[in-house]
Structures are given as C-alpha cells and as structure tokens.
Design a protein around this motif. Sequence first.
Motif, PDB file in Angstrom:
ATOM      1  N   HIS A   1       7.806 -13.126   0.944  1.00  0.00           N
ATOM      2  CA  HIS A   1       6.380 -13.256   0.643  1.00  0.00           C
ATOM      3  C   HIS A   1       6.176 -13.673  -0.808  1.00  0.00           C
ATOM      4  O   HIS A   1       5.306 -14.491  -1.128  1.00  0.00           O
ATOM      5  CB  HIS A   1       5.676 -11.929   0.919  1.00  0.00           C
ATOM      6  N   SER A   2       6.995 -13.122  -1.711  1.00  0.00           N
ATOM      7  CA  SER A   2       6.908 -13.497  -3.120  1.00  0.00           C
ATOM      8  C   SER A   2       7.179 -14.990  -3.301  1.00  0.00           C
ATOM      9  O   SER A   2       6.468 -15.679  -4.045  1.00  0.00           O
ATOM     10  CB  SER A   2       7.913 -12.677  -3.935  1.00  0.00           C
ATOM     11  N   LYS A   3       8.190 -15.486  -2.624  1.00  0.00           N
ATOM     12  CA  LYS A   3       8.513 -16.915  -2.743  1.00  0.00           C
ATOM     13  C   LYS A   3       7.376 -17.778  -2.219  1.00  0.00           C
ATOM     14  O   LYS A   3       7.026 -18.799  -2.821  1.00  0.00           O
ATOM     15  CB  LYS A   3       9.806 -17.206  -1.987  1.00  0.00           C
ATOM     16  N   LYS A   4       6.778 -17.387  -1.095  1.00  0.00           N
ATOM     17  CA  LYS A   4       5.674 -18.160  -0.541  1.00  0.00           C
ATOM     18  C   LYS A   4       4.459 -18.158  -1.478  1.00  0.00           C
ATOM     19  O   LYS A   4       3.790 -19.184  -1.646  1.00  0.00           O
ATOM     20  CB  LYS A   4       5.275 -17.597   0.827  1.00  0.00           C
ATOM     21  N   LEU A   5       4.182 -16.999  -2.097  1.00  0.00           N
ATOM     22  CA  LEU A   5       3.066 -16.939  -3.050  1.00  0.00           C
ATOM     23  C   LEU A   5       3.304 -17.873  -4.230  1.00  0.00           C
ATOM     24  O   LEU A   5       2.392 -18.575  -4.681  1.00  0.00           O
ATOM     25  CB  LEU A   5       2.892 -15.503  -3.543  1.00  0.00           C
ATOM     26  N   LYS A   6       4.530 -17.890  -4.710  1.00  0.00           N
ATOM     27  CA  LYS A   6       4.851 -18.763  -5.841  1.00  0.00           C
ATOM     28  C   LYS A   6       4.700 -20.225  -5.461  1.00  0.00           C
ATOM     29  O   LYS A   6       4.139 -21.025  -6.223  1.00  0.00           O
ATOM     30  CB  LYS A   6       6.275 -18.479  -6.316  1.00  0.00           C
ATOM     31  N   GLU A   7       5.170 -20.588  -4.273  1.00  0.00           N
ATOM     32  CA  GLU A   7       5.047 -21.972  -3.804  1.00  0.00           C
ATOM     33  C   GLU A   7       3.592 -22.369  -3.598  1.00  0.00           C
ATOM     34  O   GLU A   7       3.243 -23.555  -3.711  1.00  0.00           O
ATOM     35  CB  GLU A   7       5.823 -22.148  -2.496  1.00  0.00           C
ATOM     36  N   ASN A   8       2.748 -21.384  -3.300  1.00  0.00           N
ATOM     37  CA  ASN A   8       1.327 -21.660  -3.070  1.00  0.00           C
ATOM     38  C   ASN A   8       0.490 -21.553  -4.337  1.00  0.00           C
ATOM     39  O   ASN A   8      -0.731 -21.476  -4.273  1.00  0.00           O
ATOM     40  CB  ASN A   8       0.782 -20.702  -2.007  1.00  0.00           C
ATOM     41  N   GLY A   9       1.156 -21.537  -5.490  1.00  0.00           N
ATOM     42  CA  GLY A   9       0.444 -21.541  -6.762  1.00  0.00           C
ATOM     43  C   GLY A   9      -0.141 -20.209  -7.156  1.00  0.00           C
ATOM     44  O   GLY A   9      -1.151 -20.156  -7.868  1.00  0.00           O
ATOM     45  N   LEU A  10       0.479 -19.110  -6.729  1.00  0.00           N
ATOM     46  CA  LEU A  10       0.015 -17.764  -7.078  1.00  0.00           C
ATOM     47  C   LEU A  10       1.145 -17.001  -7.777  1.00  0.00           C
ATOM     48  O   LEU A  10       1.688 -16.014  -7.252  1.00  0.00           O
ATOM     49  CB  LEU A  10      -0.442 -17.016  -5.825  1.00  0.00           C
ATOM     50  N   PRO A  11       1.545 -17.426  -8.974  1.00  0.00           N
ATOM     51  CA  PRO A  11       2.702 -16.812  -9.646  1.00  0.00           C
ATOM     52  C   PRO A  11       2.489 -15.346 -10.004  1.00  0.00           C
ATOM     53  O   PRO A  11       3.443 -14.563 -10.013  1.00  0.00           O
ATOM     54  CB  PRO A  11       2.880 -17.676 -10.896  1.00  0.00           C
ATOM     55  N   GLY A  12       1.245 -14.961 -10.311  1.00  0.00           N
ATOM     56  CA  GLY A  12       0.983 -13.564 -10.657  1.00  0.00           C
ATOM     57  C   GLY A  12       1.242 -12.633  -9.492  1.00  0.00           C
ATOM     58  O   GLY A  12       1.927 -11.604  -9.623  1.00  0.00           O
ATOM     59  N   GLU A  13       0.692 -12.991  -8.337  1.00  0.00           N
ATOM     60  CA  GLU A  13       0.905 -12.178  -7.139  1.00  0.00           C
ATOM     61  C   GLU A  13       2.375 -12.192  -6.715  1.00  0.00           C
ATOM     62  O   GLU A  13       2.909 -11.171  -6.266  1.00  0.00           O
ATOM     63  CB  GLU A  13       0.028 -12.675  -5.994  1.00  0.00           C
ATOM     64  N   ALA A  14       3.021 -13.357  -6.873  1.00  0.00           N
ATOM     65  CA  ALA A  14       4.447 -13.451  -6.531  1.00  0.00           C
ATOM     66  C   ALA A  14       5.264 -12.511  -7.398  1.00  0.00           C
ATOM     67  O   ALA A  14       6.194 -11.838  -6.919  1.00  0.00           O
ATOM     68  CB  ALA A  14       4.926 -14.884  -6.696  1.00  0.00           C
ATOM     69  N   LYS A  15       4.934 -12.443  -8.672  1.00  0.00           N
ATOM     70  CA  LYS A  15       5.663 -11.570  -9.591  1.00  0.00           C
ATOM     71  C   LYS A  15       5.471 -10.097  -9.226  1.00  0.00           C
ATOM     72  O   LYS A  15       6.397  -9.284  -9.352  1.00  0.00           O
ATOM     73  CB  LYS A  15       5.193 -11.818 -11.024  1.00  0.00           C
ATOM     74  N   GLU A  16       4.282  -9.740  -8.755  1.00  0.00           N
ATOM     75  CA  GLU A  16       4.031  -8.357  -8.340  1.00  0.00           C
ATOM     76  C   GLU A  16       4.931  -7.961  -7.171  1.00  0.00           C
ATOM     77  O   GLU A  16       5.517  -6.882  -7.166  1.00  0.00           O
ATOM     78  CB  GLU A  16       2.557  -8.185  -7.948  1.00  0.00           C
ATOM     79  N   ASP A  17       5.027  -8.825  -6.182  1.00  0.00           N
ATOM     80  CA  ASP A  17       5.896  -8.537  -5.040  1.00  0.00           C
ATOM     81  C   ASP A  17       7.343  -8.385  -5.487  1.00  0.00           C
ATOM     82  O   ASP A  17       8.055  -7.477  -5.064  1.00  0.00           O
ATOM     83  CB  ASP A  17       5.798  -9.650  -3.993  1.00  0.00           C
ATOM     84  N   LEU A  18       7.795  -9.310  -6.317  1.00  0.00           N
ATOM     85  CA  LEU A  18       9.177  -9.260  -6.790  1.00  0.00           C
ATOM     86  C   LEU A  18       9.432  -8.000  -7.600  1.00  0.00           C
ATOM     87  O   LEU A  18      10.499  -7.388  -7.488  1.00  0.00           O
ATOM     88  CB  LEU A  18       9.495 -10.508  -7.621  1.00  0.00           C
ATOM     89  N   SER A  19       8.458  -7.582  -8.390  1.00  0.00           N
ATOM     90  CA  SER A  19       8.644  -6.380  -9.216  1.00  0.00           C
ATOM     91  C   SER A  19       8.826  -5.132  -8.357  1.00  0.00           C
ATOM     92  O   SER A  19       9.554  -4.202  -8.734  1.00  0.00           O
ATOM     93  CB  SER A  19       7.462  -6.195 -10.169  1.00  0.00           C
TER      94      SER A  19
ATOM     95  N   ASP B   1       0.818  -1.215   0.000  1.00  0.00           N
ATOM     96  CA  ASP B   1       0.000   0.000   0.000  1.00  0.00           C
ATOM     97  C   ASP B   1       0.854   1.269   0.000  1.00  0.00           C
ATOM     98  O   ASP B   1       0.420   2.319  -0.482  1.00  0.00           O
ATOM     99  CB  ASP B   1      -0.924   0.020   1.221  1.00  0.00           C
ATOM    100  N   SER B   2       2.071   1.189   0.557  1.00  0.00           N
ATOM    101  CA  SER B   2       2.938   2.365   0.636  1.00  0.00           C
ATOM    102  C   SER B   2       3.959   2.417  -0.504  1.00  0.00           C
ATOM    103  O   SER B   2       4.815   3.298  -0.540  1.00  0.00           O
ATOM    104  CB  SER B   2       3.685   2.380   1.973  1.00  0.00           C
ATOM    105  N   TYR B   3       3.864   1.478  -1.432  1.00  0.00           N
ATOM    106  CA  TYR B   3       4.851   1.355  -2.503  1.00  0.00           C
ATOM    107  C   TYR B   3       4.767   2.514  -3.488  1.00  0.00           C
ATOM    108  O   TYR B   3       3.677   2.917  -3.902  1.00  0.00           O
ATOM    109  CB  TYR B   3       4.640   0.027  -3.225  1.00  0.00           C
ATOM    110  N   ASP B   4       5.912   3.052  -3.871  1.00  0.00           N
ATOM    111  CA  ASP B   4       6.013   4.098  -4.886  1.00  0.00           C
ATOM    112  C   ASP B   4       6.254   3.417  -6.228  1.00  0.00           C
ATOM    113  O   ASP B   4       7.369   2.983  -6.533  1.00  0.00           O
ATOM    114  CB  ASP B   4       7.176   5.045  -4.554  1.00  0.00           C
TER     115      ASP B   4
END
Length: 770
Positions: free
Chosen positions: A238-256, A211-214
């Motif tokens: 958190h990105s790694k955990k999302l990817k392991e839990n089958g949420l690659p789109g959300e994981a990619k957002e965190d990593l970006s 939420d605070s991300y620029d």
Amino acid sequence: MADDRSSKTASSSEGHKHTNRLAAEHSPYLLQHAHNPVDWYPWGEEAFAEARKRDVPIFLSIGYSTCHWCHVMEVESFEDEEVAKMLNDWFVSIKVDREERPDVDKVYMTYVQALYGGGGWPLSAFLSPDLKPLMGGTYFPPDDKYGRPGFKTVLRKVKEAWDSKRDVLVQSGASAIEQLSEALAATARLEKLPKGLAERALQKCAEQLADSYDSKYGGFGSAPKFPRPVEIQLMLYHSKKLKENGLPGEAKEDLSMVVLTLQCMARGGIHDHLGGGFHRYSVDERWHVPHFEKMLYDQGQLANVYLDVFSITKDVMYSSVSRDILDYLRRDMIGPVGEIYSAEDADSAESEDASGKKEGAFYVWTSQEIDDILEEHAPLFKEHYYVKSSGNCDLSRMSDPHNEFNGKNVLIEINSTSAMASKFGMSVDEYQGILGNCQEKLFDVRSKRPRPHLDDKVIVSWNGLAISSFARASKILKGEPEGTKPYFPVVGTDPKEYLEVAKKAAAFIREHLYDQQARKLQRSFRNGPSKAPGFLDDYAFLISGLLDLYEFGGSVLWLAWAIELQHIQDELFLDKDGGGYFNTQGDDPSVLLRVKEDHDGAEPSGNSVSVINLVRLASLVSSGSDSYKHNAERLLLCSRQVRSFELRLCILAVTARMVSINRDLGYVWLGNIHTPSTEGAASTKLSQYQPNKKIIPNFSFLFIYMVPEQKKNVDMHRGNSSNEEGLAQEVAEEKKIRTHRLQMEVTFSPQTSRTAQIRFLPLGVKGISE
C-alpha cells in the motif's frame, strides 16, 4: 546441521509402564503420548469402529509437539491414572497432530471458534461415533479452578449428557456441521471483479490495520502479539502504491509502521539474540516475553519481510536480521540431505538431572551467570540487554503474571546500539564487535544446556515458505554495501550459498514427498512419507517457493515443476463451478467439512497464495495464461472477505488490485549465470523492492538464467525466428546483457518435468543495451 534431539521421540515399550497404539506412529507429537496411561488411538477407522462398537463418544485431542500448553495438559491430565481411567472407560480417545492433519484440525477448530469465539491448542473436542461435534474447548486444568470447570468435571458432564440426552447432543452436532458447511460455502456470482473493488479492498484493509497500529511498540493489535508477515506485506504494498500515486506523505506513514514493528520485534525477547530466529509470539505488548517455541513457518515469512524492508531502505539492520534467521535455520533446522525441519519446543529441562521441563529454560539467564561468563564485559552486556539481578520480566504487567521467571532475564534491547556505544565511549563498530563476542560466549555456554525438543517432521508447505526466503536472499543480500561486517550470530554467508539451501530443500521434496506416478504430494515426512496426502497449502506454498527459486537463479526445471503442480492442484482442489480452492481433495469421508479458506493468519491461506501463483504464472507463460487469469479472478470473486473488505485477507486484497490491472507481458533478462556482469546486473534488479515482480502478476523483470547445460533449451528452437537465433547466440557467446520484451512458453511431459523446454515468442522485441 540439526542435531539428533528428535531421536528422543522414538518410542518402544521397554522401560515404560504403559504403551498404546501411538508407539507405531511417526509423528513426534503422537510419539510423545505413546506411553500415557490413556489408551490413545490415531485418527482412523480403527478408532471410529471401536466407538461405534462400544456406543461411546470420542474424545479428540489435537496439538503439536512443540506446544507448551499441550505439554501442560499431558502432565496434568493424560499422565494421571485417574483421568486415564475415566477416558478409557467412558470414551474412545484419539490423538491428532495438527501439523500432519490440518484438515481434521480445521473442522473441529472451526466448531470451537464458532461456539466460543476463540480457539487454540491443545484443542479438546467430544464427538459422536459418526464424528459430529458434541462440545469442545482448548486447555482444561485437571480440577475446577478460578470458577472454570476442570477436565475431570468436563468428562463427567459429557458422560452424563451422553447417557441422558444423547439424541439432543447428536442432533445439535449434526446441525452445527450443517450450519458451518453453509456458512463456509463460497461461490463466485459474478464473472468480473466490479470496477474499483480491488482498490477499495486494498485501501480498506490498510485503513483497518492503521487503526489497530501500536505507535509505541509497533505491531497491529494488542497483546498477545503475533508476528503476522501478511499484514506487513500489505502495508508495504500500500505504501508503494501511495508513493506511485503522488502521495509521498501517506506512503511514508505506512512504511514507518512497518519499520517500527520490525525494529521492535528485532530488539524484543521474541527474537533469539544469541541463536537467531524468532519465537512464536509475545505475551506482552513490548515483544519482550515470548512463548518460546520456534516455528518454521514464522522464520520463512519473517526472513522475507526483513528482506523486503532492506530492499526499500537499504538499512543493513534488516538484512542482518534476515541473515540471522536463515543462519539459524542452516545451523539448527536442516537435515542431512537438505530437508528443513518443522519446529523447536518451548520447554526444556533446566539441568540434565531435572525431573521435568520448564518453558524458556534454554533461553533465560540469571545476572550471576552472565557475570561469571562475560567477566569484564558483563556490565556492558547487561545494560544493553536490560539484565537485572531480580530478573527483567517487569516491563509489562502481562510479561510474567505468575512470576514464572522470577530472577531470570529474557534478553531485550531497550536502547539503541549507537546510544550505547556513545555512552561507553566507543565507535559503533567496536561496540558491536564486543557485543557479538559476548553473544558468542553465551551461545557456547547455552549450547551445553539440555536443548528443547526438535520436531524433525518435514512439512511441504512450510518448506515452501523457507525455499522462497533462501532463494530471494541469494540475490537481495548482494545489495548490502561492500564491507558490511557480520556480528554474531550472523555468520557472513556468501548469499549464493542460500540458493543451494533452497535447491536442496526442493529436491528433497521432489524425491521423497512427490509420487511421480500418481502425480501427488504427501503432506509430510518423518522416517518416510506420512499417510496424510498433500493439502492445498502444500501445493500452493511449494509452487510459490519454486517460482521464487526459478526467478532468483534456479534451473528452469523448477518452473516446469511449478507449472505441473499447479495443474495437479487445479485437478484436486479447484471448485470448477463456484471458483476458488478447497483445502482438501474431498475424498476422505472422516473429514466432515470441505472448506475454502481465505483467512490470512499466522500463515497466509492456501487461496491467498494460490491467487498470487496464478497471476505470476499467467505473466510467465503463454500456454494456459488465460486459464490462470480466469481461475485467479474467480477465486477473488468467491471470497466473502474481498467483497466485504474484511481485514483477514491481506494478501487477497493486494492481489485483487493486481488482477484488475491485467497486464500479461514482462521483461526477460537473458544471460549466462556464470558471467559476473550478468549476475551483478540481475542481482541489482532483484534486490529492489518490486512487488509487481515478486508476488504480483505484472513482473517488472523476469529473470531467466542460462547455464551452459541449459543452452540447448534456447538452441532447440533456432531457425524458428531470426530473433530467437540471435538470442541463443548471444547467450552462447556471453555477449553484453540485454533486456527483451518477450512472452515465454514452457512445455513439459505430463509425467515428469525433466523434459522441460523454453520457447520464446517474439512480440514486438526491443532491446536496451546495458
């Protein structure tokens, strides 16, 4: 190796109009004030007794030697005869180096933050003779300005209040300390982490950061922007955990978010493009104009997060930045026997004959200077780094509001290297080569300028952070593609040399800052150990660094010392009833608050790092593993932020998730470190981003390197098990690498770790040939 700039802080009365008690101190910050007309005392009973004897309040000034605004207040107020007379007549004045005495700083900074909602340095506080706070603030200008009271006005007001309503002031201070003590108390009221709490804490913290991300310039929050590696670590995990839990789109957002943040920081003026390393923070949203001090705690943490992202992306931009940081430390911040110094100042003289210093003078450039030095390549360099004849601090209204850098340029990369190479009709490699040559020429010229002050104090906790990054780099950087070219200021060091840096820094601390008889650390070293004892951060950060040093190729003796230090930390700081660790030993009556810190800021908190250490140790050794797990869980249960999902506990949120998994076995990789196949295979595993291995209890791989002189540590237990004998023989004969599912136990003498032994306990062993 670092130079001898620090010698300028040595103090004697010769040639000075004034000399005070600080001349006898070792701290560079205190020595900077040794010739003020203010009659300064160091923190201690002599000052307290003088205040009681004279029945006057104490003026407490806390700062550090590389702090820009500390220098400003010194010049404006503490070198002023009128101000000095007011302080000497009405107060007992005490100077404290916050880096030597973080415990004292914590008490009065907490008070000022609670009172006014913010803080910073220099910290200015007024105390009763029994050390209760009366009022406080940070930087005060000498005279009233912009509707704010000046320092002289503040001194008069405090004097008047002390004379006319002393009882009210003293009662208010006592009440404030009592309330703060109650507010900061934290006790574990449960025996187990509630089901799902760890997952919710991790998710909530990641959401708050997002939420605070620029999204334009990277970073979390608005200007001024500080690099906060703990936030990046949370988002990566958190990105790694999302990817392991089958949420690659959300994981990619965190990593970006992490990728853009680190890219913008590396391109910005907060990054020293010529000398390497990072300045403390940026005053604007674009990471462009920094406050120019360089702090060791930033370098160690940032090198690690750039290594992490390299491990994930395999993009050599990130490995290059990590090298840039570590090469800067090797060149400018390491002492003659491997100790790593604390910081470089923001301010320096513009010329040898200049009467004063200016912030950033060492780092900024005029357009004409660059033309004269770079000649035919000046246009390329100037366009790449947005250099203008009028100065380039115009990208944000926050960059230079007082026109201090008019006509000056703080180097910043606006366009990508590939786009610039295409514009100039070159390959990227040719373009980077020319740019690197330009950087080296400017670096050589810059090196002849008056340099900023070097704070050559050696702080245990900050060295622990740096030990970790050097050790990890020694293996992770082996994952760079073959043929990767270094460009100045990167040296192109063989990664294994970084491991030697880590070993030497750890050895310095063991020899000079660890009393093996008393079994205690001292906080810092400069011309000898400081008077201050080691605090929680010193133990926790050093233990973390030693675990990384062991895991990434150091001797098993570093592991044994880490275990010994953890035992000592538990004795000195653990709240055995309420859980968690206090920041101090609690034996200094002049320190009014004993705090359990769980706020991750510019540095992670001692409790955050401690819980990581505990879960790592629980996975590494069988002896005491239940105790480690118990203390880790109790620490999390007593954290108010974990229970309320507050953002400030980035690392605690991650480790809460890991403690909840509660696995205790890892993989042990046995092999001779000098065997190329072993080292290569181990480096491949270590260069992967595996937070379960790096900072979390459930190690995917635990690497134990057996050098010839360590072979006896395996042979010692031959005959206890046919499997152990086979393993020992395999090491001795340098057979093929195998992984074995094992538990390990380390034993050591209570007085020294030099008798460390490894014992392998076969638990359903199964090997996998490589």
